[in-house]
Write an enzyme that holds these catalytic residues in place. Structure first.
Site, mmCIF file in Angstrom:
data_model
loop_
_atom_site.group_PDB
_atom_site.id
_atom_site.type_symbol
_atom_site.label_atom_id
_atom_site.label_comp_id
_atom_site.label_asym_id
_atom_site.label_seq_id
_atom_site.Cartn_x
_atom_site.Cartn_y
_atom_site.Cartn_z
ATOM 1 N N ASN A 213 0.847 -1.195 0.000
ATOM 2 C CA ASN A 213 0.000 0.000 0.000
ATOM 3 C C ASN A 213 0.881 1.243 0.000
ATOM 4 O O ASN A 213 2.108 1.148 -0.005
ATOM 5 C CB ASN A 213 -0.956 -0.023 1.200
ATOM 6 C CG ASN A 213 -0.207 -0.074 2.510
ATOM 7 O OD1 ASN A 213 0.494 0.853 2.872
ATOM 8 N ND2 ASN A 213 -0.341 -1.192 3.230
ATOM 9 N N LYS A 292 8.037 -17.219 -10.679
ATOM 10 C CA LYS A 292 7.198 -16.178 -11.269
ATOM 11 C C LYS A 292 6.018 -16.807 -12.023
ATOM 12 O O LYS A 292 6.210 -17.743 -12.808
ATOM 13 C CB LYS A 292 8.040 -15.344 -12.232
ATOM 14 C CG LYS A 292 7.289 -14.170 -12.799
ATOM 15 C CD LYS A 292 8.139 -13.365 -13.759
ATOM 16 C CE LYS A 292 7.264 -12.295 -14.413
ATOM 17 N NZ LYS A 292 7.942 -11.625 -15.509
ATOM 18 N N ASP A 311 -4.124 -9.819 13.307
ATOM 19 C CA ASP A 311 -4.253 -8.408 13.685
ATOM 20 C C ASP A 311 -3.259 -8.161 14.826
ATOM 21 O O ASP A 311 -3.478 -8.572 15.970
ATOM 22 C CB ASP A 311 -5.688 -8.095 14.123
ATOM 23 C CG ASP A 311 -5.898 -6.589 14.263
ATOM 24 O OD1 ASP A 311 -5.011 -5.929 14.851
ATOM 25 O OD2 ASP A 311 -6.904 -6.075 13.784
ATOM 26 N N ILE A 312 -2.164 -7.514 14.471
ATOM 27 C CA ILE A 312 -1.052 -7.355 15.428
ATOM 28 C C ILE A 312 -1.511 -6.534 16.632
ATOM 29 O O ILE A 312 -1.332 -6.931 17.788
ATOM 30 C CB ILE A 312 0.142 -6.673 14.723
ATOM 31 C CG1 ILE A 312 0.559 -7.482 13.492
ATOM 32 C CG2 ILE A 312 1.309 -6.518 15.694
ATOM 33 C CD1 ILE A 312 1.533 -6.772 12.572
ATOM 34 N N PHE A 332 -3.731 3.267 15.199
ATOM 35 C CA PHE A 332 -3.986 4.287 14.178
ATOM 36 C C PHE A 332 -5.120 3.804 13.283
ATOM 37 O O PHE A 332 -5.300 2.598 13.099
ATOM 38 C CB PHE A 332 -2.724 4.531 13.333
ATOM 39 C CG PHE A 332 -1.901 5.689 13.832
ATOM 40 C CD1 PHE A 332 -1.206 5.603 15.018
ATOM 41 C CD2 PHE A 332 -1.836 6.867 13.101
ATOM 42 C CE1 PHE A 332 -0.458 6.675 15.497
ATOM 43 C CE2 PHE A 332 -1.085 7.950 13.550
ATOM 44 C CZ PHE A 332 -0.398 7.859 14.744
HETATM 45 O O1 C5P Z 1 -8.098 -2.727 11.128
HETATM 46 P P1 C5P Z 1 -7.324 -1.572 10.612
HETATM 47 O O2 C5P Z 1 -6.216 -1.964 9.661
HETATM 48 O O3 C5P Z 1 -8.103 -0.445 10.067
HETATM 49 O O4 C5P Z 1 -6.632 -0.978 11.924
HETATM 50 C C1 C5P Z 1 -5.587 -0.079 11.906
HETATM 51 C C2 C5P Z 1 -4.744 -0.227 13.147
HETATM 52 O O5 C5P Z 1 -4.505 -1.593 13.453
HETATM 53 C C3 C5P Z 1 -3.361 0.356 12.967
HETATM 54 O O6 C5P Z 1 -2.911 0.766 14.224
HETATM 55 C C4 C5P Z 1 -2.577 -0.819 12.437
HETATM 56 O O7 C5P Z 1 -1.195 -0.681 12.656
HETATM 57 C C5 C5P Z 1 -3.166 -1.965 13.216
HETATM 58 N N1 C5P Z 1 -3.190 -3.237 12.513
HETATM 59 C C6 C5P Z 1 -2.402 -4.282 12.938
HETATM 60 N N2 C5P Z 1 -2.448 -5.490 12.307
HETATM 61 C C7 C5P Z 1 -3.282 -5.701 11.268
HETATM 62 C C8 C5P Z 1 -4.103 -4.655 10.822
HETATM 63 C C9 C5P Z 1 -4.024 -3.437 11.455
HETATM 64 O O8 C5P Z 1 -1.626 -4.096 13.880
HETATM 65 N N3 C5P Z 1 -3.309 -6.882 10.679
#
Ligand code: C5P
Length: 408
Positions: A213, A292, A311-312, A332
């Site tokens: 992105n 590839k 989701d970290i 964020f």
């Molecule tokens: O769910 P979304 O991507 O909108 O949430 C954004 C927040 O969650 C940011 O703080 C981003 O760093 C964190 N995030 C994360 N791991 C993910 C997706 C988002 O830590 N897989």
């Protein structure tokens, strides 16, 4: 506004090729709103002229203790009393030895000796050949200078003017500037261990393609720089970005969301604050091809299947340390509309005390941004400003919340 706005810096130059970097440093300092008074040794004048330094600082340069321009004929007293800090850059091996000995037979060392030691800090940016730097006499002098209260900014490593390669180069102007700004920053996060994620992730489709992105990492890097300046021990887990590591920050480079998750899990145990600024990919290709993926001429397009990434932030926010209050989590949200509603919902969903909203298209790749802070008490806008400035303001906001939490 940086910490340097309104500060009066006495910039001392001793003899060394690195004097050319001090010209650039003077520009950076004046641009940041500091006033710069240059003092040069006779040796420094062999490397750069007082004309250049006067033009860049906008002030006549001082070079002699017998300078009659001062009414009382005491430039060493007047210059040192007016300073918020004295910075010697470049500081030669000889000048370090002079400082250690408390010599006072020319203006710069005389002025350093005469400075009110409790009130006017002395910072030095050494510059010399690698053998001179490594010599026990120099290392002894360095240790003594630190013991005498000087702030030694360290040296760079690399090509030297003499053709040799090693330690002893003066730091670059930007690095010295960053160190000086950090020096003046209030130590609001002293004792905190701050873990930050920044930048995009890259999810491989095959060895040459992937999904990523537009996140540049600039916001997270600015927060890392501000947290370090505020006295925190900072670890920055960075996705693929083209940014220099902030001074004094430990950096771990990662590529995919899974790599980032692993790195964060390893570091979160020791952290007291976690700030997730990274734009982590929500999904990754279910299978990354070993080779590839080729166009075979049949007109058939490949189909990509996706699986969800961990989701970290949500995982860390659910950990025992976060739930017990030992780890303060900040998320964020990059949105394109309805910022308050989305940010509030995301705060609840992620289970974090503080969620920072921003408009994705207006921040990705930019040097400035605007933030919306959402917590249990309500929301607060941090209006559009440079990411450096917003990093400082966010650090202040986090420090305030940490203080409130620990208050009896
Ligand atoms: O769910 P979304 O991507 O909108 O949430 C954004 C927040 O969650 C940011 O703080 C981003 O760093 C964190 N995030 C994360 N791991 C993910 C997706 C988002 O830590 N897989």
């Amino acid at each position: 506004m940086t910490e340097l706005a309104g500060k009066h810096i006495v910039l001392g130059l001793s003899g060394g090729v690195a004097c050319y970097k001090s010209a650039e440093l003077t520009r950076l300092l004046t641009k940041a709103g500091a006033t710069v008074q240059v003092v040069m040794t006779e040796a420094a004048e062999q490397f750069i002229t007082p004309v250049t330094m006067q033009a860049l600082s906008g002030r006549p340069v001082y070079a002699s203790q017998w300078d009659a321009r001062e009414g009382n004929n005491m430039p060493h007293i007047n210059l040192s009393r007016a300073a918020d800090a004295i910075l010697i850059a470049p500081c030669s091996a000889d000048f370090m030895a002079r400082l250690v000995q408390g010599r006072a037979d020319e203006l710069l060392s005389l002025m350093c000796l005469a400075r009110p030691i409790e009130r006017v800090p002395l910072l030095i940016a050494p510059a010399m050949n690698r053998e001179m730097w490594a010599h026990p006499a120099t290392q002894r002098n360095l240790a003594q200078l630190a013991q005498d209260g000087a702030q030694v900014l360290g040296v760079g490593c690399g090509d030297q003017a003499c053709g040799e390669v090693g330690d002893g180069r003066m730091l670059e102007a930007e690095e010295i500037f960053e160190e000086l700004a950090a020096f003046f920053a209030p130590k609001l996060l002293a004792g905190q261990r701050v873990l930050i994620t920044a930048g995009p992730t890259f999810e491989a489709i095959d060895p040459v393609r992937g999904i990523t992105n537009l996140s540049s990492g600039k916001m997270g890097f600015a927060i890392a720089r501000a947290a370090r300046a505020a006295g925190a021990d900072v670890t920055l887990v960075a996705g693929p970005v083209h940014l220099a590591t902030p001074r004094g920050v430990r950096r771990i480079d990662v590529r995919s969301a899974q790599n980032m998750f692993q790195a964060v899990e390893g570091q979160a145990q020791a952290a007291t604050v976690f700030i997730a600024t990274a734009a982590v990919a929500d999904w990754r290709p279910a299978n990354s091809a070993e080779h590839k993926i080729k166009k075979d001429g049949s007109g058939q397009v490949p189909t990509l299947a996706f699986v969800e990434n961990p989701d970290i932030l949500a995982t860390v926010a659910q950990s025992d340390r976060a739930r017990s209050g030992a780890l303060y989590c900040v998320g964020f949200a990059a949105e394109s509309e309805h910022l308050l509603a989305h940010a509030s919902a995301k705060r609840a969903r992620k289970g974090v005390p503080l969620l920072v909203g921003n408009i994705g298209p207006a921040t990705f790749g930019q040097d400035d941004n605007a933030l919306l802070l959402v917590d249990a008490q309500g929301h607060r806008e941090l209006p559009r400003a440079s990411k450096a400035e917003l990093g400082r303001q966010l650090v202040l906001e986090i420090a305030r919340r940490l203080r409130a939490m620990s208050a009896p």
